[in-house]
Design an enzyme around this catalytic site. Sequence first.
Site, PDB file in Angstrom:
ATOM      1  N   LYS A  20      37.786  44.648  98.033  1.00  0.00           N
ATOM      2  CA  LYS A  20      39.206  44.691  97.658  1.00  0.00           C
ATOM      3  C   LYS A  20      39.798  43.292  97.749  1.00  0.00           C
ATOM      4  O   LYS A  20      40.055  42.775  98.821  1.00  0.00           O
ATOM      5  CB  LYS A  20      39.995  45.638  98.565  1.00  0.00           C
ATOM      6  CG  LYS A  20      41.227  46.120  97.831  1.00  0.00           C
ATOM      7  CD  LYS A  20      42.545  46.095  98.522  1.00  0.00           C
ATOM      8  CE  LYS A  20      43.310  44.999  99.034  1.00  0.00           C
ATOM      9  NZ  LYS A  20      44.091  44.193  98.113  1.00  0.00           N
TER      10      LYS A  20
ATOM     11  N   GLU B 200      38.702  38.376 110.656  1.00  0.00           N
ATOM     12  CA  GLU B 200      38.870  36.917 110.588  1.00  0.00           C
ATOM     13  C   GLU B 200      40.335  36.680 110.280  1.00  0.00           C
ATOM     14  O   GLU B 200      40.792  36.964 109.169  1.00  0.00           O
ATOM     15  CB  GLU B 200      38.012  36.329 109.461  1.00  0.00           C
ATOM     16  CG  GLU B 200      36.530  36.520 109.629  1.00  0.00           C
ATOM     17  CD  GLU B 200      35.957  35.692 110.759  1.00  0.00           C
ATOM     18  OE1 GLU B 200      36.660  34.799 111.281  1.00  0.00           O
ATOM     19  OE2 GLU B 200      34.810  35.948 111.142  1.00  0.00           O
TER      20      GLU B 200
ATOM     21  N   CYS C  30      42.654  28.859 106.657  1.00  0.00           N
ATOM     22  CA  CYS C  30      42.873  29.491 107.965  1.00  0.00           C
ATOM     23  C   CYS C  30      42.607  28.521 109.102  1.00  0.00           C
ATOM     24  O   CYS C  30      43.265  28.572 110.132  1.00  0.00           O
ATOM     25  CB  CYS C  30      41.991  30.713 108.094  1.00  0.00           C
ATOM     26  SG  CYS C  30      40.305  30.391 107.605  1.00  0.00           S
TER      27      CYS C  30
ATOM     28  N   GLU D  96      51.806  30.209 112.310  1.00  0.00           N
ATOM     29  CA  GLU D  96      50.959  29.765 111.200  1.00  0.00           C
ATOM     30  C   GLU D  96      51.815  29.665 109.946  1.00  0.00           C
ATOM     31  O   GLU D  96      52.450  30.638 109.536  1.00  0.00           O
ATOM     32  CB  GLU D  96      49.828  30.767 110.974  1.00  0.00           C
ATOM     33  CG  GLU D  96      48.911  30.316 109.862  1.00  0.00           C
ATOM     34  CD  GLU D  96      47.791  31.306 109.562  1.00  0.00           C
ATOM     35  OE1 GLU D  96      48.068  32.505 109.491  1.00  0.00           O
ATOM     36  OE2 GLU D  96      46.652  30.847 109.399  1.00  0.00           O
TER      37      GLU D  96
HETATM   38  P1  NAD Z   1      47.153  39.554 104.221  1.00  0.00           P
HETATM   39  O1  NAD Z   1      46.773  40.074 105.558  1.00  0.00           O
HETATM   40  O2  NAD Z   1      48.510  39.798 103.733  1.00  0.00           O
HETATM   41  O3  NAD Z   1      46.188  40.140 103.094  1.00  0.00           O
HETATM   42  C1  NAD Z   1      44.791  40.060 103.177  1.00  0.00           C
HETATM   43  C2  NAD Z   1      44.184  41.230 102.441  1.00  0.00           C
HETATM   44  O4  NAD Z   1      44.529  42.431 103.130  1.00  0.00           O
HETATM   45  C3  NAD Z   1      44.672  41.406 101.012  1.00  0.00           C
HETATM   46  O5  NAD Z   1      43.619  41.875 100.214  1.00  0.00           O
HETATM   47  C4  NAD Z   1      45.743  42.477 101.171  1.00  0.00           C
HETATM   48  O6  NAD Z   1      45.981  43.190  99.981  1.00  0.00           O
HETATM   49  C5  NAD Z   1      45.133  43.351 102.235  1.00  0.00           C
HETATM   50  N1  NAD Z   1      46.091  44.161 103.006  1.00  0.00           N
HETATM   51  C6  NAD Z   1      47.412  43.943 103.200  1.00  0.00           C
HETATM   52  N2  NAD Z   1      47.929  44.929 103.979  1.00  0.00           N
HETATM   53  C7  NAD Z   1      46.913  45.765 104.282  1.00  0.00           C
HETATM   54  C8  NAD Z   1      46.805  46.945 105.069  1.00  0.00           C
HETATM   55  N3  NAD Z   1      47.850  47.476 105.689  1.00  0.00           N
HETATM   56  N4  NAD Z   1      45.602  47.534 105.189  1.00  0.00           N
HETATM   57  C9  NAD Z   1      44.513  47.009 104.588  1.00  0.00           C
HETATM   58  N5  NAD Z   1      44.559  45.894 103.818  1.00  0.00           N
HETATM   59  C10 NAD Z   1      45.739  45.272 103.685  1.00  0.00           C
HETATM   60  O7  NAD Z   1      46.798  38.012 104.278  1.00  0.00           O
HETATM   61  P2  NAD Z   1      47.030  36.933 103.132  1.00  0.00           P
HETATM   62  O8  NAD Z   1      48.464  36.560 103.157  1.00  0.00           O
HETATM   63  O9  NAD Z   1      46.428  37.414 101.862  1.00  0.00           O
HETATM   64  O10 NAD Z   1      46.109  35.752 103.655  1.00  0.00           O
HETATM   65  C11 NAD Z   1      46.541  34.761 104.486  1.00  0.00           C
HETATM   66  C12 NAD Z   1      46.067  34.979 105.901  1.00  0.00           C
HETATM   67  O11 NAD Z   1      44.644  35.056 105.946  1.00  0.00           O
HETATM   68  C13 NAD Z   1      46.423  33.855 106.821  1.00  0.00           C
HETATM   69  O12 NAD Z   1      46.938  34.366 108.025  1.00  0.00           O
HETATM   70  C14 NAD Z   1      45.111  33.154 107.074  1.00  0.00           C
HETATM   71  O13 NAD Z   1      45.049  32.431 108.246  1.00  0.00           O
HETATM   72  C15 NAD Z   1      44.154  34.265 107.029  1.00  0.00           C
HETATM   73  N6  NAD Z   1      42.821  33.776 106.741  1.00  0.00           N
HETATM   74  C16 NAD Z   1      41.890  33.795 107.738  1.00  0.00           C
HETATM   75  C17 NAD Z   1      40.620  33.320 107.518  1.00  0.00           C
HETATM   76  C18 NAD Z   1      39.567  33.340 108.576  1.00  0.00           C
HETATM   77  O14 NAD Z   1      38.392  33.245 108.260  1.00  0.00           O
HETATM   78  N7  NAD Z   1      39.923  33.487 109.824  1.00  0.00           N
HETATM   79  C19 NAD Z   1      40.288  32.825 106.257  1.00  0.00           C
HETATM   80  C20 NAD Z   1      41.274  32.802 105.260  1.00  0.00           C
HETATM   81  C21 NAD Z   1      42.535  33.308 105.516  1.00  0.00           C
END
Ligand code: NAD
Length: 486
Positions: free
Chosen positions: A179, A254, A288, A388
């Site tokens: 997804k 992550e 991240c 962040e």
């Molecule tokens: P997000 O949590 O909003 O979304 C991530 C994914 O989760 C998307 O596909 C989204 O549609 C899905 N999602 C959203 N709500 C959900 C729910 N209730 N249940 C299941 N899935 C759901 O994050 P984002 O804004 O897309 O990404 C940015 C974040 O990702 C930042 O906090 C960043 O630090 C983190 N990140 C972490 C790493 C790592 O390896 N630690 C790598 C890249 C990004």
Amino acid sequence: MSATAVEQKKLLINNEWRASSSGKMMEVVNPATEEIIAEVAAADTADVDAAVKAARAALDGPWGKMSARERGRLVRKLADRLLERADEIARLETLHNGKPISESRHIEIPAAAECFEYYAGWADKVMGETIPVRGNYLTYTLREPIGVVAAIVPWNFPLLLAAWKVAPALACGNTVILKPASQTPLTALALGEIAIEVGLPPGVLNVVTGPGSKVGQAIVEHPGIDKVAFTGDTSTGKSIMRSAADTLKKITLELGGKSPNIVLADADLEAAIRGATIGIFYGKGEVCAAGSRLLVDRAIKSEFIDKLAARARKMVPGDPLDPKTRFGAISSKKQLETVLKYIEAGRKEGASLVAGGERADIGTGKGYFVQPTVFADVQPEMTIAREEIFGPVLAAIDFADLDEAIAKANDSPYGLAAGVWTRDIKKAHYVARKLQAGTVWINTYNVYDTAAPFGGYKQSGFGREMSAHALEHYTQIKSVWVDLNM
Ligand code: NAD
């Protein structure tokens, strides 16, 4: 561009391209031009059900019966085909994410292909053990796939972060429901095309696009999914952990970071300035592990900040499709607003703005661009030091001695990564041990390799991606006892 002219993309379920059961579509926007570049199916619960059925049937079908070596060959073909289509897929990554084409073409897509190549090699090397137990038994372990794995990924490295999950999951014999984030679904769908091209059996890789609050939530709650591998925001990770409790799904998370990058007074300052710049501005800071907190020794602070700010001012945002561009567009309007809100908070709370701080225009009057921004004199309690931002905003904090540097570095709920710059080898290793982070870079920053584990301490999550350690998260161990008594 009118909505009717754009390409329409369907869900990939059981190697068939299907409209969502509701018929609903979502728009995909190019953040550099604000144009709608595609419409993708917005899945709902019924589509997740169909994907789970297909993924489960594949486990019981040809995929489950295939030899590990043959599985590895197919995973290797995914790598090869990704590289053959690298130009086109890099362009898609840049179009929906806004990152410079040089990054998509020369860093992200090759790294994704390398990840498939690496885990293809592991497929027939995941082994059990024989155990010298008490009594007359042959006791051995089998490392078996977990089953149906859902990979939920964010928008910053859409294809690479998918590869970090899909590659080990497939190599270990699982089936996958991928997804992607709503903003960046195009390269995940391209990976789905490639899966069909290289001959993955139906149901082995399914790609389900749609909003996280609906499709993501349906995935996390689905009793037919055995594991969720998630990358995204820490608050989403917490909600996934709560929702997964009802079905006791295995999860790896992550999550976010607020990584410290520490510069000691004896460092090679030119190298540290370059490292601090790459640490925060690579990927527009939507990384991240971004080194978003610069901790700099008070003795060298003013020279360091002056040079760093001068460097930041020279980084001008440009057209992401131009091969010369090194700094692209922020990924979405929402993220641009978030970044500008944090810049405003930095100003209001009294940090000194020494570079950037404004929305930028690349001469088109369109697009979500922002200037690379540096704040100095940041206090640890300020919002920009604690939260962040996930954008190109650096918070520089000073320190008087090594203990204060370590204490300030660890003063965060996050623990994803950290950097330290020094010529003193003993200090370097001492600091590396003291830092509460899943990755520590010494005299470098933002380097990764599929063979090295990556993941968080504290609220940056748990589980490790890449390396042999990730295999543990995609297999489960069965002990088998055979009575040998005659
Ligand atoms: P997000 O949590 O909003 O979304 C991530 C994914 O989760 C998307 O596909 C989204 O549609 C899905 N999602 C959203 N709500 C959900 C729910 N209730 N249940 C299941 N899935 C759901 O994050 P984002 O804004 O897309 O990404 C940015 C974040 O990702 C930042 O906090 C960043 O630090 C983190 N990140 C972490 C790493 C790592 O390896 N630690 C790598 C890249 C990004």
